[in-house]
Scaffold this motif. Structure first.
Motif, PDB file in Angstrom:
ATOM      1  N   LEU A   8       0.858  -1.178   0.000  1.00 21.09           N
ATOM      2  CA  LEU A   8       0.000   0.000   0.000  1.00 21.09           C
ATOM      3  C   LEU A   8       0.896   1.230   0.000  1.00 21.09           C
ATOM      4  N   LYS A   9       0.752   2.066  -1.022  1.00 23.37           N
ATOM      5  CA  LYS A   9       1.626   3.233  -1.148  1.00 23.37           C
ATOM      6  C   LYS A   9       0.851   4.544  -1.171  1.00 23.37           C
ATOM      7  N   GLU A  10      -0.324   4.532  -1.751  1.00 26.27           N
ATOM      8  CA  GLU A  10      -1.085   5.762  -1.927  1.00 26.27           C
ATOM      9  C   GLU A  10      -2.393   5.687  -1.136  1.00 26.27           C
ATOM     10  N   LEU A  26      -6.550  -7.208   6.602  1.00 25.21           N
ATOM     11  CA  LEU A  26      -5.474  -7.264   7.572  1.00 25.21           C
ATOM     12  C   LEU A  26      -4.194  -6.786   6.902  1.00 25.21           C
ATOM     13  N   VAL A  27      -3.481  -5.869   7.562  1.00 25.70           N
ATOM     14  CA  VAL A  27      -2.304  -5.248   6.967  1.00 25.70           C
ATOM     15  C   VAL A  27      -1.148  -5.272   7.966  1.00 25.70           C
ATOM     16  N   LYS A  28       0.046  -5.526   7.457  1.00 21.27           N
ATOM     17  CA  LYS A  28       1.257  -5.446   8.277  1.00 21.27           C
ATOM     18  C   LYS A  28       1.887  -4.087   8.013  1.00 21.27           C
ATOM     19  N   PHE A  29       2.012  -3.284   9.073  1.00 24.61           N
ATOM     20  CA  PHE A  29       2.556  -1.932   8.975  1.00 24.61           C
ATOM     21  C   PHE A  29       3.977  -1.903   9.532  1.00 24.61           C
ATOM     22  N   GLN A  30       4.890  -1.292   8.792  1.00 28.08           N
ATOM     23  CA  GLN A  30       6.207  -0.925   9.297  1.00 28.08           C
ATOM     24  C   GLN A  30       6.085   0.558   9.620  1.00 28.08           C
ATOM     25  N   LEU A  31       6.278   0.901  10.876  1.00 23.29           N
ATOM     26  CA  LEU A  31       6.089   2.285  11.293  1.00 23.29           C
ATOM     27  C   LEU A  31       7.408   3.057  11.198  1.00 23.29           C
ATOM     28  N   GLY A  32       7.283   4.371  11.042  1.00 23.10           N
ATOM     29  CA  GLY A  32       8.444   5.233  10.904  1.00 23.10           C
ATOM     30  C   GLY A  32       9.378   5.189  12.092  1.00 23.10           C
ATOM     31  N   ASP A  33       8.857   4.866  13.287  1.00 24.61           N
ATOM     32  CA  ASP A  33       9.692   4.805  14.490  1.00 24.61           C
ATOM     33  C   ASP A  33      10.390   3.452  14.637  1.00 24.61           C
ATOM     34  N   GLY A  34      10.250   2.598  13.625  1.00 23.90           N
ATOM     35  CA  GLY A  34      10.890   1.291  13.662  1.00 23.90           C
ATOM     36  C   GLY A  34       9.987   0.184  14.168  1.00 23.90           C
ATOM     37  N   GLY A  35       8.828   0.532  14.667  1.00 22.64           N
ATOM     38  CA  GLY A  35       7.891  -0.466  15.176  1.00 22.64           C
ATOM     39  C   GLY A  35       7.165  -1.184  14.061  1.00 22.64           C
ATOM     40  N   GLU A  36       6.470  -2.243  14.454  1.00 17.49           N
ATOM     41  CA  GLU A  36       5.712  -3.043  13.508  1.00 17.49           C
ATOM     42  C   GLU A  36       4.346  -3.317  14.113  1.00 17.49           C
ATOM     43  N   LEU A  54      -1.015   8.733   8.405  1.00 17.65           N
ATOM     44  CA  LEU A  54      -0.347   8.245   7.201  1.00 17.65           C
ATOM     45  C   LEU A  54       1.145   8.567   7.231  1.00 17.65           C
ATOM     46  N   ALA A  55       1.494   9.708   7.802  1.00 12.42           N
ATOM     47  CA  ALA A  55       2.899  10.116   7.864  1.00 12.42           C
ATOM     48  C   ALA A  55       3.727   9.187   8.753  1.00 12.42           C
ATOM     49  N   ASP A  56       3.093   8.451   9.660  1.00 14.94           N
ATOM     50  CA  ASP A  56       3.804   7.543  10.564  1.00 14.94           C
ATOM     51  C   ASP A  56       4.039   6.161   9.962  1.00 14.94           C
ATOM     52  N   ILE A  57       3.502   5.912   8.768  1.00 13.60           N
ATOM     53  CA  ILE A  57       3.612   4.601   8.134  1.00 13.60           C
ATOM     54  C   ILE A  57       4.763   4.622   7.132  1.00 13.60           C
ATOM     55  N   ALA A  58       5.779   3.775   7.375  1.00 11.09           N
ATOM     56  CA  ALA A  58       6.913   3.678   6.461  1.00 11.09           C
ATOM     57  C   ALA A  58       6.602   2.711   5.316  1.00 11.09           C
ATOM     58  N   LYS A  59       5.895   1.632   5.638  1.00  7.02           N
ATOM     59  CA  LYS A  59       5.579   0.617   4.642  1.00  7.02           C
ATOM     60  C   LYS A  59       4.361  -0.158   5.123  1.00  7.02           C
ATOM     61  N   ALA A  60       3.527  -0.589   4.201  1.00  4.48           N
ATOM     62  CA  ALA A  60       2.347  -1.371   4.562  1.00  4.48           C
ATOM     63  C   ALA A  60       2.080  -2.402   3.478  1.00  4.48           C
ATOM     64  N   ARG A  61       1.730  -3.607   3.909  1.00  3.05           N
ATOM     65  CA  ARG A  61       1.460  -4.684   2.958  1.00  3.05           C
ATOM     66  C   ARG A  61       0.262  -5.495   3.436  1.00  3.05           C
ATOM     67  N   VAL A  62      -0.686  -5.742   2.524  1.00  3.61           N
ATOM     68  CA  VAL A  62      -1.868  -6.550   2.815  1.00  3.61           C
ATOM     69  C   VAL A  62      -1.419  -7.976   3.127  1.00  3.61           C
TER      70      VAL A  62
END
Length: 177
Positions: free
Chosen positions: A88-90, A101-111, A143-151
């Motif tokens: 998920l990018k946009e 269900l989505v796996k989020f990589q957060l900007g602070d390094g968390g998941e 949205l700004a806190d999300i570094a990467k997200a994948r379904v």
């Protein structure tokens, strides 16, 4: 200012894809030995069925044949959708992934693994599944806190009726105890 082949292809093909009621998500040109492959990924809010994919593939092929965007050599055109575990990018991707269900990589390094409940211009309301019998919790993600997200693919997801029944049984058991 030079433009890459992918940028030139996007400029050429995006209006055609849009005219078919789809969004152009990705363009990729790969070389495998002497062969080249042009991969075009399309999607829409309602998804894209096989007939739409076939129609857009024919239209893109005709447009590419009349232009020199791919050069003189042979190539294979592959048109498809993003797939089950799409990144998920946009903003529109998050809207389309509502209830997934989505796996989020957060900007602070968390998941975080959570289900998207709703998406707006500022962020997402998500439900974090409960662990070891605990209730799910809701959380707001900017949205700004999300570094990467994948379904994530779910093979054993319960439907809404089963979830409601299970929640009612859990509440009844808690009241009895």
């Amino acid at each position: 200012m030079s433009t890459t082949q992918s940028e030139r292809l996007r400029e050429l093909l995006e209006p055609l894809v849009s005219s078919q009621g789809l969004d152009l998500e990705e363009i990729e040109v790969d070389s495998v030995g002497r062969k080249r492959v042009l991969r075009v990924v399309v999607d829409s809010d309602a998804g894209a069925d096989l007939d739409q994919i076939a129609d857009v593939s024919r239209a893109l092929s005709a447009k590419l044949d009349e232009s020199d965007a791919m050069g003189e050599g042979e190539y294979t055109l592959e048109v498809g959708t993003p797939g089950a575990e799409r990144e998920l990018k946009e903003h529109r991707h998050y809207v389309r992934a509502t209830d997934r269900l989505v796996k989020f990589q957060l900007g602070d390094g968390g998941e975080l693994v959570a289900r998207i409940l709703s998406a707006d211009d500022d962020g997402l309301d998500v439900e974090v599944p409960g662990v070891k019998g605990r209730r799910p919790t809701t959380r707001r993600l900017a949205l700004a806190d999300i570094a990467k997200a994948r379904v994530q693919v779910e093979f054993n997801r319960k439907n809404k009726a089963e979830e409601t029944q299970e929640t009612q049984e859990t509440e009844e058991n808690a009241e009895e105890a």
